[in-house]
Write a protein that holds these residues in place. Structure first.
Motif, short mmCIF file in Angstrom:
data_model
loop_
_atom_site.label_atom_id
_atom_site.label_comp_id
_atom_site.label_asym_id
_atom_site.label_seq_id
_atom_site.Cartn_x
_atom_site.Cartn_y
_atom_site.Cartn_z
N ASN A 91 -72.14 17.03 -22.88
CA ASN A 91 -71.86 18.43 -22.32
C ASN A 91 -70.58 19.29 -22.83
O ASN A 91 -70.71 20.44 -22.58
CB ASN A 91 -71.61 18.15 -20.62
CG ASN A 91 -72.80 17.36 -19.97
OD1 ASN A 91 -73.88 17.93 -20.34
ND2 ASN A 91 -72.46 16.69 -18.93
N TYR A 146 -68.36 23.89 -21.67
CA TYR A 146 -68.91 22.61 -21.12
C TYR A 146 -70.06 22.97 -20.03
O TYR A 146 -69.68 23.93 -19.25
CB TYR A 146 -67.44 22.03 -20.34
CG TYR A 146 -67.94 20.53 -19.92
CD1 TYR A 146 -67.41 19.34 -20.65
CD2 TYR A 146 -68.31 20.27 -18.51
CE1 TYR A 146 -67.87 18.14 -20.46
CE2 TYR A 146 -68.52 18.99 -18.29
CZ TYR A 146 -68.12 17.91 -19.11
OH TYR A 146 -68.34 16.54 -18.81
N LYS A 147 -70.79 22.16 -19.79
CA LYS A 147 -71.88 22.29 -19.20
C LYS A 147 -71.78 21.46 -17.86
O LYS A 147 -71.63 20.26 -17.78
CB LYS A 147 -73.42 21.80 -19.71
CG LYS A 147 -74.41 22.37 -19.23
CD LYS A 147 -75.65 21.91 -19.84
CE LYS A 147 -75.86 22.56 -21.24
NZ LYS A 147 -77.05 22.14 -21.90
N GLU A 202 -79.20 19.66 -16.19
CA GLU A 202 -80.30 20.37 -17.35
C GLU A 202 -81.18 21.22 -16.40
O GLU A 202 -82.13 20.59 -15.88
CB GLU A 202 -80.66 19.95 -18.48
CG GLU A 202 -81.31 20.54 -19.42
CD GLU A 202 -80.31 21.41 -20.43
OE1 GLU A 202 -81.06 22.55 -20.66
OE2 GLU A 202 -79.15 21.15 -20.54
N SER A 259 -76.77 24.65 -12.10
CA SER A 259 -75.75 24.18 -13.21
C SER A 259 -75.50 25.38 -14.07
O SER A 259 -75.86 26.67 -13.95
CB SER A 259 -76.77 23.57 -14.35
OG SER A 259 -77.55 24.37 -14.56
#
Length: 184
Positions: free
Chosen positions: A23, A34-35, A39, A44
């Motif tokens: 991420n 940064y995720k 997904e 998100s």
């Protein structure tokens, strides 16, 4: 220490912490992403932090403008960036990128409470008249009408299941070779 030395030290720390985290993305030496969340989930988001030249003595640039965040409403983006900037002000003067990512991970649900599913937003904004306009007009399919002789020819070519017999399009090898002839 100078700002460049602090940045280099923090960069090395971030690389070692997020070494195997898929991420985390280092865009360039002063920009990190940064995720958060699963997904494709509507809650998100991708948080981007970029350091100005005099970071960490000044606040980093916080952004949610990545294409990945196109599903997030602008009010939610403003709310999230505002709350993250408040956290940055508390850490001013020290390395704070990891602290920001960590705090955001802990408060991810709280930050995205105002975000609604995209389908719900569209339905709330549309009136019933607009919904009818959006639906494609149903066309009646014309059924092909065949004569008796056409039906008979189809029946002669097919078996009882309506399929053609095995080998109907095979090439007769002997006939094909006889047409090609001998080469002298």
């Amino acid at each position: 220490m100078s700002c460049e030395e602090d940045q280099e030290e923090e960069r090395e720390v971030l690389r070692s912490i997020y070494e195997s985290d898929k991420n985390f993305i280092e865009i360039n030496p002063t920009t990190f992403q940064y995720k958060f969340g699963e997904e494709g989930h509507y809650k998100s988001f991708l948080l981007e932090i970029s350091w100005p030249a005099d970071y960490p003595t000044c606040l980093p640039n916080i952004g949610l403008d990545a294409f990945y965040n196109r599903h997030i409403s602008s009010t939610v983006k403003e709310s999230v960036t505002g709350r993250i900037k408040e956290q940055c002000e508390m850490c001013l003067g020290s390395a704070m990128t990891f602290s920001i990512f960590d705090w955001t991970k802990e408060h991810e649900e709280d930050l995205m409470t105002e975000q609604h599913e995209p389908d719900q937003e569209v339905k709330e904004e549309q009136t019933p008249e607009q919904e009818r306009e959006m639906q494609p007009a149903k066309k009646k399919e014309k059924k092909e009408i065949l004569t008796k002789s056409q039906k008979r020819r189809i029946a002669d070519r097919t078996n009882y299941k309506g399929e053609r017999e095995r080998g109907w399009n095979w090439v007769d090898v002997v006939k094909h070779l006889s047409k090609t002839g001998k080469t002298d």
